[in-house]
Design a protein around this motif. Structure first.
Motif, PDB file in Angstrom:
ATOM      1  N   GLU A 184       0.872  -1.168   0.000  1.00  0.00           N
ATOM      2  CA  GLU A 184       0.000   0.000   0.000  1.00  0.00           C
ATOM      3  C   GLU A 184       0.906   1.213   0.000  1.00  0.00           C
ATOM      4  O   GLU A 184       1.944   1.237   0.652  1.00  0.00           O
ATOM      5  CB  GLU A 184      -0.897  -0.012   1.234  1.00  0.00           C
ATOM      6  N   PHE A 185       0.528   2.223  -0.773  1.00  0.00           N
ATOM      7  CA  PHE A 185       1.351   3.419  -0.867  1.00  0.00           C
ATOM      8  C   PHE A 185       0.465   4.631  -1.088  1.00  0.00           C
ATOM      9  O   PHE A 185      -0.503   4.568  -1.835  1.00  0.00           O
ATOM     10  CB  PHE A 185       2.355   3.302  -2.018  1.00  0.00           C
TER      11      PHE A 185
ATOM     12  N   VAL B 288      -2.512   5.452  -3.514  1.00  0.00           N
ATOM     13  CA  VAL B 288      -2.194   5.302  -4.937  1.00  0.00           C
ATOM     14  C   VAL B 288      -2.224   3.819  -5.286  1.00  0.00           C
ATOM     15  O   VAL B 288      -2.691   3.405  -6.345  1.00  0.00           O
ATOM     16  CB  VAL B 288      -0.777   5.864  -5.223  1.00  0.00           C
ATOM     17  N   LEU B 289      -1.703   3.016  -4.368  1.00  0.00           N
ATOM     18  CA  LEU B 289      -1.703   1.562  -4.539  1.00  0.00           C
ATOM     19  C   LEU B 289      -2.307   0.941  -3.292  1.00  0.00           C
ATOM     20  O   LEU B 289      -2.025   1.386  -2.182  1.00  0.00           O
ATOM     21  CB  LEU B 289      -0.277   1.037  -4.705  1.00  0.00           C
ATOM     22  N   ARG B 290      -3.137  -0.071  -3.483  1.00  0.00           N
ATOM     23  CA  ARG B 290      -3.675  -0.772  -2.318  1.00  0.00           C
ATOM     24  C   ARG B 290      -3.669  -2.273  -2.562  1.00  0.00           C
ATOM     25  O   ARG B 290      -4.097  -2.752  -3.612  1.00  0.00           O
ATOM     26  CB  ARG B 290      -5.086  -0.278  -1.990  1.00  0.00           C
TER      27      ARG B 290
ATOM     28  N   ARG C 217       2.440  -0.008   3.741  1.00  0.00           N
ATOM     29  CA  ARG C 217       2.189  -1.361   4.258  1.00  0.00           C
ATOM     30  C   ARG C 217       2.670  -2.360   3.237  1.00  0.00           C
ATOM     31  O   ARG C 217       2.806  -2.054   2.063  1.00  0.00           O
ATOM     32  CB  ARG C 217       0.684  -1.571   4.471  1.00  0.00           C
ATOM     33  N   GLY C 218       2.845  -3.600   3.688  1.00  0.00           N
ATOM     34  CA  GLY C 218       3.250  -4.663   2.773  1.00  0.00           C
ATOM     35  C   GLY C 218       4.759  -4.749   2.672  1.00  0.00           C
ATOM     36  O   GLY C 218       5.475  -3.944   3.262  1.00  0.00           O
ATOM     37  N   LYS C 219       5.233  -5.771   1.948  1.00  0.00           N
ATOM     38  CA  LYS C 219       6.665  -5.814   1.782  1.00  0.00           C
ATOM     39  C   LYS C 219       7.148  -6.281   0.432  1.00  0.00           C
ATOM     40  O   LYS C 219       6.448  -6.964  -0.296  1.00  0.00           O
ATOM     41  CB  LYS C 219       7.372  -6.568   2.887  1.00  0.00           C
TER      42      LYS C 219
END
Length: 253
Positions: free
Chosen positions: A11-12, A19-21, A58-60
């Motif tokens: 997520e960004f 923008v990204l999920r 979030r996320g990796k």
């Protein structure tokens, strides 16, 4: 097969309007993957997260240990008043031998441009020099952000053929963002359609049949797509007969 590069649950962007999920993606060794999607869908952002230029909220992101990445940015604006030759440009950020520089230029279709000023190159030559710089570190994955922006269609087609050849010669994977759907479809193993999240992914045939794809891109590129595939498929056949097939009945939708 272990992925060279993968991401899970990225997520960004601002929490209220990311923008990204929940974006997950992986690229296997030797695979050509193309990211497509409307403007503002987060494609460049995703590439920058994958190479580590941005950090996700979030996320990796997982990169194979010691992964060598060759990155070709979307557009690199060089100060025209700052003279720099192609050869000097290839020495940034690390000096390389003349032999390595020449080999990279040859692989990228830019043989003999060493002495030319970067500012004096045509669009196509400039892209090939950026590509040469990206292949200098013998990448295991080549990441290209709309590498053919501003090139005409024959120029685009030639560039994508070059990428396919590089993949064969270097054995590298390729992850690229592109808008040229008709060209991309004939030069990719897998397509990932992004619109803030992954809407659909799969082989070109599967993706273009997906409802999410139709919604985003309509069926308008259908004729063009068929035409390009057709020409491309026959370009390598012996004998000239095959070349005359592609003029009939490819209606533009």
């Amino acid at each position: 097969m272990n992925a060279l590069l993968s991401a899970t649950g990225l997520e960004f962007g601002p929490r209220a309007a990311p923008v990204l999920r929940d974006v997950s993606i992986s690229v296997a060794p030797g695979e050509i993957v193309t990211l497509v999607g409307p403007n503002g869908s987060g494609k460049s952002t995703l590439l920058r997260l994958l190479i580590g230029a941005l950090a996700p909220r979030r996320g990796k992101v997982h990169r194979a240990r010691g992964l060598r990445i060759g990155y070709v940015p979307q557009s690199l604006v060089l100060d025209a008043s700052l003279p720099i030759t192609v050869r000097r440009f290839l020495d940034l950020p690390h000096r390389v031998s003349d032999a390595d520089a020449a080999a990279a230029l040859e692989q990228s279709g830019a043989t003999g441009l060493e002495g030319r000023q970067m500012a004096a190159l045509s669009g196509g030559q400039f892209q090939r020099v950026l590509l040469a710089r990206a292949v200098l570190n013998r990448p295991q994955i080549l990441i290209l952000d709309e590498p053919t922006q501003g090139l005409d269609q024959p120029g685009q087609a030639a560039f994508y053929r070059r990428i396919a050849t590089l993949r064969r010669d270097l054995g590298c994977a390729v992850l690229m963002v592109s808008h040229e759907l008709h060209v991309v479809m004939s030069a990719t193993d897998r397509v990932i359609c992004l619109n803030g999240h992954v809407c659909c992914e799969g082989t070109p045939e599967v993706v273009t049949a997906a409802p999410a794809w139709r919604e985003l891109f309509g069926t308008g590129t259908g004729g063009q797509l068929a035409l390009y595939r057709h020409e491309h498929d026959h370009a390598h056949e012996a004998g000239g007969a095959a070349h005359h097939h592609h003029h009939h009945s490819h209606a533009e939708g």
